[in-house]
Design a protein around this motif. Structure first.
Motif, PDB file in Angstrom:
ATOM      1  N   ARG A 191       3.600   7.183  -2.308  1.00 49.50           N
ATOM      2  CA  ARG A 191       4.591   7.002  -2.783  1.00 49.50           C
ATOM      3  C   ARG A 191       5.096   5.833  -2.247  1.00 49.50           C
ATOM      4  N   ALA A 192       5.765   5.197  -3.061  1.00 54.32           N
ATOM      5  CA  ALA A 192       6.223   3.778  -2.441  1.00 54.32           C
ATOM      6  C   ALA A 192       6.412   3.400  -1.403  1.00 54.32           C
ATOM      7  N   PRO A 193       6.557   2.017  -0.617  1.00 55.48           N
ATOM      8  CA  PRO A 193       7.429   1.198   0.181  1.00 55.48           C
ATOM      9  C   PRO A 193       8.868   0.978  -0.488  1.00 55.48           C
ATOM     10  N   VAL A 194       9.544   0.812   0.566  1.00 53.71           N
ATOM     11  CA  VAL A 194      11.073   0.542  -0.118  1.00 53.71           C
ATOM     12  C   VAL A 194      10.573  -0.956  -0.310  1.00 53.71           C
ATOM     13  N   LEU A 195      10.293  -1.507   0.377  1.00 52.89           N
ATOM     14  CA  LEU A 195       9.924  -2.961   0.158  1.00 52.89           C
ATOM     15  C   LEU A 195       9.237  -3.305  -1.255  1.00 52.89           C
ATOM     16  N   ARG A 196       8.253  -2.621  -1.112  1.00 56.45           N
ATOM     17  CA  ARG A 196       7.277  -2.832  -2.435  1.00 56.45           C
ATOM     18  C   ARG A 196       7.654  -3.659  -3.759  1.00 56.45           C
ATOM     19  N   GLN A 197       9.329  -3.431  -4.479  1.00 58.79           N
ATOM     20  CA  GLN A 197       9.962  -4.079  -5.464  1.00 58.79           C
ATOM     21  C   GLN A 197      10.083  -5.364  -5.135  1.00 58.79           C
TER      22      GLN A 197
ATOM     23  N   THR B  55       1.116  -1.089   0.072  1.00 51.41           N
ATOM     24  CA  THR B  55      -0.467   0.017  -0.045  1.00 51.41           C
ATOM     25  C   THR B  55       0.736   1.056  -0.069  1.00 51.41           C
ATOM     26  N   GLY B  56       0.521   2.190  -0.838  1.00 52.18           N
ATOM     27  CA  GLY B  56       1.312   3.539  -0.806  1.00 52.18           C
ATOM     28  C   GLY B  56       1.559   4.559  -0.050  1.00 52.18           C
ATOM     29  N   LYS B  57       2.651   5.148   0.665  1.00 54.96           N
ATOM     30  CA  LYS B  57       2.023   6.070   1.655  1.00 54.96           C
ATOM     31  C   LYS B  57       1.738   7.566   1.102  1.00 54.96           C
TER      32      LYS B  57
END
Length: 1459
Positions: free
Chosen positions: A1040-1046, A1032-1034
């Motif tokens: 803003r994508a979370p750091v661990l999304r990728q 889920t976006g920040k």
């Protein structure tokens, strides 16, 4: 402004006409709805539009009214039609006048005729057994007469307004009205004497009825001769009938007469009633309770006969209502009124005493109050066309609009004689009664208890009547001043207003207060079990101390009255009938006067209310304080009725005098703490403390707040269930209405005894021992909740907040492992609020640097406290175990999302204490939850948020502790433990905490891979929610994508062998769906786009998977992936305009084709292939019995591909993502239509599901043109089931697109359906007829008329040819088609009888002798016609000739078994 000036920013005349023609279709549908709100909305809309385009709207109103008159079965139609005419009456009159001036006499006559017809026929609607229709009729009469300037004055007016015609109409009107009054039955009993409302009665006086206002308008507008005629009829009726069931109604009828012409009406109505009452009282026994004389014992036992009691009660109440606005006329009957009021109080009947009370307060109000007179009479302003009364607008600025405002209202200004009469009444019934009251209480006048009770009742009733009669005309009590100056009331004011002339003095009210205080003490001591006496005392005290409250009650009961806001008396600002628009709504003069009177009443109620509340130098007098204490004692009485009355009165007093609240709170909270307090005292205390006035005061008074909170928390000793419920509800109310704490509270030093400090209160709460479980669980919960409220309120005070934050947060963190489920949930709420979190910051274990800012200091100290707790041995394991107990897994696959599973054992009050504002926020999930693959889950985002913020705030210790503990939970087979593990993992993945975490990240990905490959599916919904939370976006917008999304997407995109268990494959695709749905398409990164392309390639390759479960998951994943790509492409400015935005080139699979075209082409090819295969196998089964019935491998692949595509389509339509995929949806229409009836049941079921969703989807242009050509091409399909499915779709499609389709498109659809009337399949032909019958009801009148004429001509031609040559060679399908066309026309108008219908149904019946299926069609159609017209056949058969009726009878005659 003129119409021409006004037209500039508005629609032109032609545009208005087009707009209204469209709206008329909607109005026609809702006109006769049985839903009252919808029908009334249509009537209001009709009224508004009648001023905009009367030439279109008014004929519509007239037609519907005429139709309603002819309909005898649906009575609600007449009510709605009458309401529409009432709302449009002014537009009708204005249009009629304008048309006559423009020489358009036919239009003028038609509108005038409608007014005449509605007035005459509406009288038939006055029926005591049909309240809605009766009320609508009265509204219509009031509306029409409100528009008329003069009635019956001269004959230079239309015929229906001339004296002769009106005289006849009035006779009929009053005959109907008297019949209604004679048949009324009261819906509620007569009120007791100590109650305030005397208007209990039937529907004519309840719910803001139109009855009284209609009478005032009608009688006020009549000329004097017509009024005298009406008055004589009314007087004859009133004097000849006693109608206890219609007391209020008859009283209001008399009141309207007296208000219009007081002198004449008083002779015919007041005088005869007075004489009747006086003669009735002659010779009756008396009690002697009025005055000092005590009657003989022999007369005490006598009583009035029931008949005499009923008659006296009736006449007294009728008289009381009748003289409400009589004013100076009553001076003629001064002696008679004095006599009958005294006689009523002397009567040995509480019922008659109550009627005397009503009469006395009505008489006093009529004498001393200000009220408008001649309000409804015509005024001297020039009428419009000598007929219509000009209406006025309160916002008028121009001379023509403001002309009416030059005639201000006349007011009743009490004369000196009236005031003298009022003072005499007060002297006898107020001051003398007070002395009697004091004598009874002090000297024990009566030896028998019963006599004393009756004497007290009558005396208190007289005092109460006098106070309610004069209201605020009796000056208020004088307050106390700190400087000791004069006790006179300060003449300055904030709001000017007065109810009437002043009578009596402040000393009189103060003397009454002293005597009533003595009486109250006496009653509480000697007669504490007499609820009637105590209720009367409460009423008297309320009238004494709450100055202006009686006017406020009167204002509040009338402020929403119908007569001021009804559309029937509002002329809209936008008026194209007359030359000028207005600044606001126009109303009749009487309505404007009424609004002014109401506003004056409100100002009077508020005139002194704010005076003392805003002046610190003014305080209530000692007498006021004594009376307040009396009310306080009465509000704690053991009778609930007394408590309720006293509580409401006390709350009003406290609202006016805030300085009294503090002592009340201390007293009431003392009762809560008292170990020996009885139940009724606790209940009364809770009732007062829960009032908004007291709760608002707590925000400003630290002493009251401390006492209130500790009083509740120390009241657990009360064992009564009622007490516990009341205390809990009190706390819940405080919790809901909590609005902070006064800033002065934080400045109080703890050493001040009189003003406790904030930290002292917190220490008192902590001292209750809720951490040692010594408190009852509910009080433990309350204490924790108060602690949370207090720390949140102290955020603005950094010093106090920093002292409390670390300790309180640690306390709630420990509560996560509490044995009390409620405490655990409250701890979750608290931690979600208190934990700050610091994203993108690392907290190494050896960090000892001191922060530079106070906020950092708070975080640092809190982190140290939390780390110490977290590092306790076994803490995290116990916490996770406790949280797992909150997850109650039901048999139906989990609780509903968003509410804790433990709510199943929580009562409503416990939930209100536990939940806080963040539980109602929609921060997660950010996107709609429509994916149905995983079922219900028990994943709680608030739990995940706690773990995320703990990691952000405390860093490595939390991660290490969680990692160790989760090893055990992840391997557990219990779903509740898997749930809490999913929440912890979600928090870890979403925390974004940087630093030496590479190994932890690798550990997380390894665990995620293991979870995905586990065959078990029980906890899959929770893990899907975990992944969704993790990506889920920040920030507030979620972009803003979370750091661990990728990394999460990499893990999910890693292919797994297709040989894995189908549950694992389906779970992976479901995980992909929920992950991709949270990605914001406009902000998609290039890497995320590449993941989408990679996933879509894989999905398209696996559409023919052998598992139905996997195919469904692939379909849903395709929907999310394709829609994301399309949305992302639509925001991509570099996309070529010739290329479909968002389509991914399918080079690997199909050369240069795009995936969308590839998808639709393959779907259509597969559908054709499946249908051809089925047809071949049907042929083989007829020629070769040994042929196999199963599909070959290729056809199985086609069926599987189609199932996946149908899942994709269903997901797109359910999710709302079809808007971006409309071209694909349209391309899949043919497979949906054609595959609903196949040998593959699963495939057919999916096709039907997709069809049900598709038929309600609105297609906008430019897709609409493509859709129509694609859809209509199916009419030539060789499979008749496809053609039948097309008809089903067109029925809904045409209705859904009625306002979008052009005329040519409608005609094209109509011709297609018409061609299917001669289809070679009987089922298709009959289906087409049913669709046409429904379309003829409202799609396009011209198309319907043309089809109806052509079908009649065709059928007529066939009949003529058959007569000449019975063996004519018409094919069966052609004849059947002609018959079905006739059938569609006949069945398109159920219940109605238009002029063309008799010929059509007769012609249809002539085909009865044709062979089957024509004969059965005719039989069914005629039978349906007779069924739907059976209720009104006695009227509607007159439209048929004898020959036509004979033909119909022939169709219904059948051979008898007994013949």
């Amino acid at each position: 402004m003129t119409v021409e000036e006004h037209d500039q920013p508005c629609l032109g005349k032609e545009e208005r006409a087009v707009f209204i023609k469209v709206i008329l279709k909607l109005l026609d549908r809702g006109q006769y709805s049985k839903d009252n709100s919808l029908a009334e909305t249509v009537s209001v809309a009709t009224s508004i539009l009648s001023y905009v385009e009367p030439t279109l709207i008014l004929p519509f109103v007239a037609t519907n009214f005429q139709l309603a008159l002819e309909t005898t079965t649906a009575t609600h139609q007449l009510k709605n039609a009458v309401t529409s005419v009432a709302f449009s009456a002014r537009a009708l009159l204005l249009s009629s006048l304008c048309s006559s001036q423009s020489d358009d006499s036919s239009v003028a006559d038609s509108f005038s005729d409608l007014i005449v017809i509605s007035l005459s026929n509406a009288l038939l609607g006055m029926d005591a057994n049909d309240p809605p229709k009766t009320i609508a009729t009265m509204q219509l009469i009031g509306s029409i007469f409100s528009n008329l300037a003069t009635v019956g004055v001269n004959d230079d007016v239309p015929a229906f307004l001339q004296s002769t015609t009106l005289s006849i109409w009035l006779d009929e009107f009053f005959s109907r009205l008297f019949s209604v009054l004679q048949n009324l039955e009261s819906s509620s009993p007569i009120n007791e004497g100590y109650q305030t409302s005397f208007m209990s009665g039937t529907f004519l006086v309840e719910d803001s009825s139109y009855y009284f206002c209609m009478l005032e308008i009608l009688l006020g507008k009549l000329s004097e001769p017509l009024f005298n005629q009406s008055l004589k009829r009314i007087a004859k009726f009133v004097n000849a009938n006693i109608l206890p069931g219609a007391t209020s109604e008859v009283g209001l009828l008399c009141c309207a007469c007296i208000y219009s012409y007081p002198d004449a009406a008083s002779v015919y109505l007041v005088k005869p009633i007075l004489l009747t009452i006086m003669s009735s009282f002659e010779g009756t026994p008396t009690t002697g309770y009025v005055g000092r004389a005590v009657p003989d014992k022999s007369s005490k036992k006598d009583a009035l006969s029931p008949a005499l009691e009923t008659a006296l009660d009736y006449y007294l109440r009728v008289l009381a209502i009748a003289i409400s606005y009589a004013g100076p006329v009553l001076l003629k009957y001064k002696e008679e009124l004095n006599h009958i009021i005294t006689s009523a109080f002397l009567a040995p009947s509480w019922k008659v005493n109550g009627a005397g009370d009503h009469l006395l307060r009505s008489l006093l109000g009529s004498l001393v109050s200000y009220y408008p007179i001649d309000q409804y009479k015509p005024f001297n302003c020039q009428p419009i066309g000598n007929i219509i009364e000009p209406w006025g607008c309160s916002k008028a600025h121009q001379d023509k609009e403001a002309e009416m405002l030059n005639f201000p209202p006349k007011w009743h200004d009490p004369s000196q004689d009236e005031l003298s009469f009022a003072n005499e009444l007060l002297q006898f019934h107020f001051q003398s009664a007070l002395e009697d009251l004091l004598a009874i209480c002090q000297t024990k006048v009566h030896s028998e208890t019963g006599d004393e009770k009756e004497h007290l009742k009558v005396t208190l009733l007289r005092i109460n009547s006098a106070l309610h009669g004069v209201m605020s005309c009796l000056p208020e009590m004088r307050p106390s001043y700190k400087d000791g100056r004069s006790k006179e009331v300060d003449p300055t004011f904030f709001i000017a207003g007065s109810a009437g002339r002043t009578v009596g003095t402040s000393e009189m009210r103060e003397k009454a207060g002293e005597f009533v205080h003595v009486a109250c003490r006496y009653l509480l001591k000697e007669r504490t079990d007499d609820s009637i006496l105590l209720a009367l005392v409460v009423r008297v005290i309320d009238a004494l101390v709450n100055y202006g409250s009686l006017e406020y009650l009167e204002w509040s009961s009338h402020v929403q009255a119908w007569k001021l806001e009804s559309a029937s008396i509002i002329e809209r600002p936008c008026n194209f009938i007359v030359p000028f628009h207005t600044q606001g709504k126009k109303r009749p003069r009487w309505a404007l006067v009424d609004k002014a009177n109401l506003h004056s009443t409100w100002r009077c109620s508020q005139s002194s209310y704010h005076r003392y509340r805003t002046n610190a130098d003014v305080s209530p007098s000692a007498l006021m304080t004594d009376l307040m204490n009396d009310l306080l004692d009465l509000s704690l009485h053991n009778y609930e009725t007394v408590r309720s009355y006293a509580g409401r009165s006390l709350t009003k007093l406290l609202k006016c005098w805030p300085s009294l609240i503090s002592n009340c709170v201390l007293t009431l909270t003392g009762h809560l703490r008292d170990l020996k307090a009885p139940e009724h005292v606790v209940l009364g205390s809770c009732s007062i403390l829960s009032s908004q006035t007291v709760l608002r005061h707590l925000t400003t008074d630290s002493v009251s707040l401390s006492s209130f909170i500790m009083g509740i928390l120390e009241s657990s000793h009360h064992e009564s269930l009622k007490c516990q419920k009341a205390i809990t509800e009190l706390f819940v109310t405080y919790n809901i209405r909590f609005s902070g704490i006064s800033r002065s509270f934080f400045k109080n030093s703890d050493s001040q005894v009189d003003k406790p400090g904030f930290l002292n209160l917190v220490h008192q709460i902590n001292a209750l021992g809720f951490e040692t479980n010594s408190l009852h669980w509910r009080y433990n919960l309350m204490a924790n909740r108060v602690l949370l409220l207090l720390i949140l309120a102290s955020r603005s005070e950094s010093g106090i907040y920093s002292k409390m934050l670390a300790e309180t947060t640690g306390h709630f963190l420990k509560n996560l492992k509490s044995q009390l489920p409620h405490s655990r949930m409250l701890a979750i709420s608290a931690l979600n609020t208190l934990l700050q979190g610091s994203p993108h910051k690392a907290y190494p274990q050896d960090s000892q640097q001191s922060p530079d800012h106070p906020e950092d200091c708070n975080i640092s100290s809190t982190r140290d406290v939390l780390n110490a707790i977290i590092q306790e041995e076994g803490f995290m394991n116990e916490t996770l175990n406790s949280l797992s107990h909150v997850h109650i897994i039901s048999d139906s696959d989990g609780s509903s999302k968003g509410s804790y599973g433990a709510s199943s054992f929580q009562s409503g009050s416990d939930k209100a204490i536990t939940y806080f504002y963040f539980d109602f926020s929609a921060s997660w999930p950010r996107t709609p939850s429509w994916i149905y693959l995983m079922g219900g889950h028990t994943f709680y985002s608030s739990f995940a948020r706690i773990f995320k913020r703990l990691i952000q705030q405390c860093g490595m210790p939390v991660l290490s502790s969680l990692q160790t503990t989760l090893e055990d939970f992840l391997s557990s087979k219990e779903r509740s433990r898997q749930c809490v593990a999913a929440e912890a993992m979600a928090g870890m993945l979403h925390s974004d905490t940087t630093g030496n975490l590479e190994s932890e990240n690798n550990w997380l990905m390894v665990q995620l891979q293991k979870i995905m490959l586990v065959p078990s599916v029980e906890s899959a919904p929770e893990w899907a929610a975990c992944i969704r939370y993790a990506v889920t976006g920040k920030e507030r917008s979620g972009t803003r994508a979370p750091v661990l999304r990728q990394k999460v997407l990499e893990c999910l995109c890693s292919p797994i062998p297709q040989s894995m268990a189908t549950s694992v494959l389906a779970k992976r695709y479901a995980f992909l769906s929920v992950a991709l749905i949270e990605i914001s398409a406009p902000k998609m990164s290039p890497a995320e786009k590449q993941y989408h392309v990679q996933i879509l390639d894989e999905l398209l390759d696996n559409m023919r998977h052998s598992s139905a479960q996997v195919r469904e998951a692939i379909g849903v994943a395709m929907c999310v992936t394709c829609s994301n790509l399309r949305l992302s492409g639509s925001f991509d400015t570099s996309c070529s305009p010739e290329e479909p935005c968002g389509d991914v080139s399918m080079t690997e699979q199909t050369g240069n084709e795009y995936w969308s075209k590839c998808l639709t082409d393959r779907a259509n090819e597969s559908a054709v292939s499946i249908l051809n295969s089925i047809q071949c196998k049907q042929l083989e089964s007829t020629t070769d019995s040994a042929a196999e019935n199963s599909m070959d491998h290729r056809e199985e692949d086609n069926a599987k591909r189609m199932e996946t595509i149908f899942h994709f389509m269903i997901a797109s339509l359910k999710s709302g993502r079809s808007s971006i995929l409309l071209d694909i949806i349209i391309g899949l229409v043919y497979p949906v239509l054609s595959l609903q009836q196949t040998s593959n049941k699963d495939l057919s079921l999916l096709a039907k599901s997709a069809f049900e969703l598709l038929k309600w989807r609105i297609l906008h242009r430019p897709f609409l043109e493509t859709a129509i050509s694609s859809i209509l091409s199916s009419a030539n399909d060789p499979n008749w089931r496809t053609r039948s499915a097309l008809l089903s779709y067109l029925r809904t499609f045409t209705y859904r697109h009625t306002f979008i389709l052009s005329g040519s498109e409608k005609s094209q659809i109509w011709q297609t359906i018409e061609k299917l009337l001669v289809d070679n399949q009987v089922e298709v032909r009959e289906h087409a007829a049913g669709v046409l019958a429904s379309l003829m009801k409202g799609i396009d009148e011209d198309l319907s008329r043309d089809f109806r004429d052509r079908s009649y001509a065709q059928a007529q031609g066939i009949v003529v040819v058959r007569r000449r040559n019975s063996k004519s060679g018409h094919p069966v399908a052609t004849v059947h088609g002609a018959v079905l066309a006739l059938t569609a026309s006949v069945l398109s108008v159920p219940y109605d009888m238009p002029s063309w219908l008799p010929a059509h149904v007769t012609l249809l019946a002539r085909f009865i002798h044709e062979p089957s299926p024509i004969r059965s069609t005719v039989t069914k159609a005629v039978a349906e016609f007779k069924r739907t017209h059976a209720d009104t056949w006695s009227i509607q058969k007159n439209a048929f000739t004898e020959d036509e009726l004979e033909v119909l009878r022939d169709t219904s005659s059948s051979s008898s078994y007994f013949a």
